[in-house]
Every structure is written in C-alpha cells, then in structure tokens.
Design a protein around this motif. Structure first.
Motif, PDB file in Angstrom:
ATOM      1  N   CYS A  20     120.672  33.361  72.865  1.00  0.00           N
ATOM      2  CA  CYS A  20     119.579  34.157  73.431  1.00  0.00           C
ATOM      3  C   CYS A  20     118.214  33.585  73.036  1.00  0.00           C
ATOM      4  N   CYS A  24     117.145  39.029  71.474  1.00  0.00           N
ATOM      5  CA  CYS A  24     117.055  40.471  71.766  1.00  0.00           C
ATOM      6  C   CYS A  24     118.366  41.227  71.593  1.00  0.00           C
ATOM      7  N   CYS A  39     114.918  41.496  76.958  1.00  0.00           N
ATOM      8  CA  CYS A  39     115.758  40.548  77.706  1.00  0.00           C
ATOM      9  C   CYS A  39     114.979  39.981  78.891  1.00  0.00           C
ATOM     10  N   ILE A  40     115.055  38.640  79.038  1.00  0.00           N
ATOM     11  CA  ILE A  40     114.312  37.985  80.131  1.00  0.00           C
ATOM     12  C   ILE A  40     115.238  37.563  81.278  1.00  0.00           C
ATOM     13  N   CYS A  42     117.874  35.670  81.478  1.00  0.00           N
ATOM     14  CA  CYS A  42     118.187  34.242  81.600  1.00  0.00           C
ATOM     15  C   CYS A  42     119.665  34.000  81.907  1.00  0.00           C
ATOM     16  N   ALA A  43     120.512  34.995  81.588  1.00  0.00           N
ATOM     17  CA  ALA A  43     121.956  34.942  81.867  1.00  0.00           C
ATOM     18  C   ALA A  43     122.741  33.987  80.968  1.00  0.00           C
ATOM     19  N   CYS A  45     123.751  34.357  77.907  1.00  0.00           N
ATOM     20  CA  CYS A  45     124.726  35.017  77.036  1.00  0.00           C
ATOM     21  C   CYS A  45     126.029  35.366  77.759  1.00  0.00           C
TER      22      CYS A  45
HETATM   23 FE1  SF4 Z   1     119.174  37.090  75.858  1.00  0.00          FE
HETATM   24 FE2  SF4 Z   1     121.267  37.405  77.473  1.00  0.00          FE
HETATM   25 FE3  SF4 Z   1     118.946  38.542  78.085  1.00  0.00          FE
HETATM   26 FE4  SF4 Z   1     119.205  35.885  78.216  1.00  0.00          FE
HETATM   27  S1  SF4 Z   1     120.274  37.412  79.490  1.00  0.00           S
HETATM   28  S2  SF4 Z   1     117.494  37.002  77.332  1.00  0.00           S
HETATM   29  S3  SF4 Z   1     120.611  35.481  76.493  1.00  0.00           S
HETATM   30  S4  SF4 Z   1     120.238  39.009  76.324  1.00  0.00           S
END
Ligand code: SF4
Ligand code: F3S
Length: 106
Positions: A20, A24, A39-40, A42-43, A45
């Motif tokens: 991550c 977060c 969370c941004i 980004c996928a 995780c």
């Molecule tokens: Fe973190 Fe997952 Fe959100 Fe990406 S999608 S920012 S890795 S929690």
C-alpha cells in the motif's frame, strides 16, 4: 476505496500492507481494515491477499455490504500497520470458512 471483507477474519496474512503506497491499513486482533478516506484506489493490495478478502467498494459481495461501514468505523480506532507479520498459526484452516463475522474481535 477498497474494502477488507469477511475472509480476512482469523486469516490476517498481512501481505496487503506491504504494497500500500499510502499506508492506510489498520490492525485489530484478528482482522485488518482499510481507511476509506486514505485509500487512493490504486488496487495494488487486491491481488496480494492470499484469502482474496479485498474488494473494490463497488464489487463488495452482496452479503458483505456491512464490511464497508465496518472498515470505516474500525480504521478510526485501530492502529496503523505497515509491515507484514506472521499470520495466525491456524490461518490456513480458516481460509474460506463461511460466517466468520461472529469471530471478529474488536
Ligand atoms: Fe492501499 Fe489497497 Fe487502497 Fe491501494 S487500493 S491505496 S494498496 S488500500
Ligand atoms: Fe487480511 Fe488478506 Fe491482508 S487476509 S491482512 S486482507 S493479505
């Protein structure tokens, strides 16, 4: 935002936290959650979870909708986790077991 779902309970492999970019993830006794405001999307995780417990908010299964609010609530009270740690010794035995919400420790 992304959401941690039911199959993380009692599995808690923590592979997710390592990838991550905004750190977060928040940790409880036997479950992790994602802070929805941090969370941004980004996928990164999602594919890392050996339990397939992470979903995009709009792909959370119908019977796990309550986990959206649960992630938001618990992320406010639990501690941040950024480094992988050992999963519970019996994590593999709990992977895929249904009805784990009753075992959630807060
Ligand atoms: Fe973190 Fe997952 Fe959100 Fe990406 S999608 S920012 S890795 S929690
Ligand atoms: Fe849970 Fe999967 Fe992360 S089991 S701790 S969401 S790697």
């Amino acid at each position: 935002t992304f959401v941690v779902g039911e199959n993380c309970i009692k599995c808690k492999y923590t592979d997710c936290v390592e990838v991550c970019p905004v750190d977060c993830f928040y940790e409880g006794p036997n479950f992790l959650v994602i802070h929805p405001d941090e969370c941004i999307d980004c996928a990164l995780c999602e594919p890392e979870c050996p339990a397939n417990a992470i979903f995009s908010e709009d792909e959370v299964p119908e019977d796990q909708q309550e986990f959206i609010e649960l992630n938001a609530q618990l992320a406010e009270v639990w501690d941040n986790i950024t480094e992988k740690k050992d999963a519970p010794g019996d994590a593999d035995e709990w992977n895929g077991v249904e009805g784990k919400l009753q075992h959630l420790e807060k």
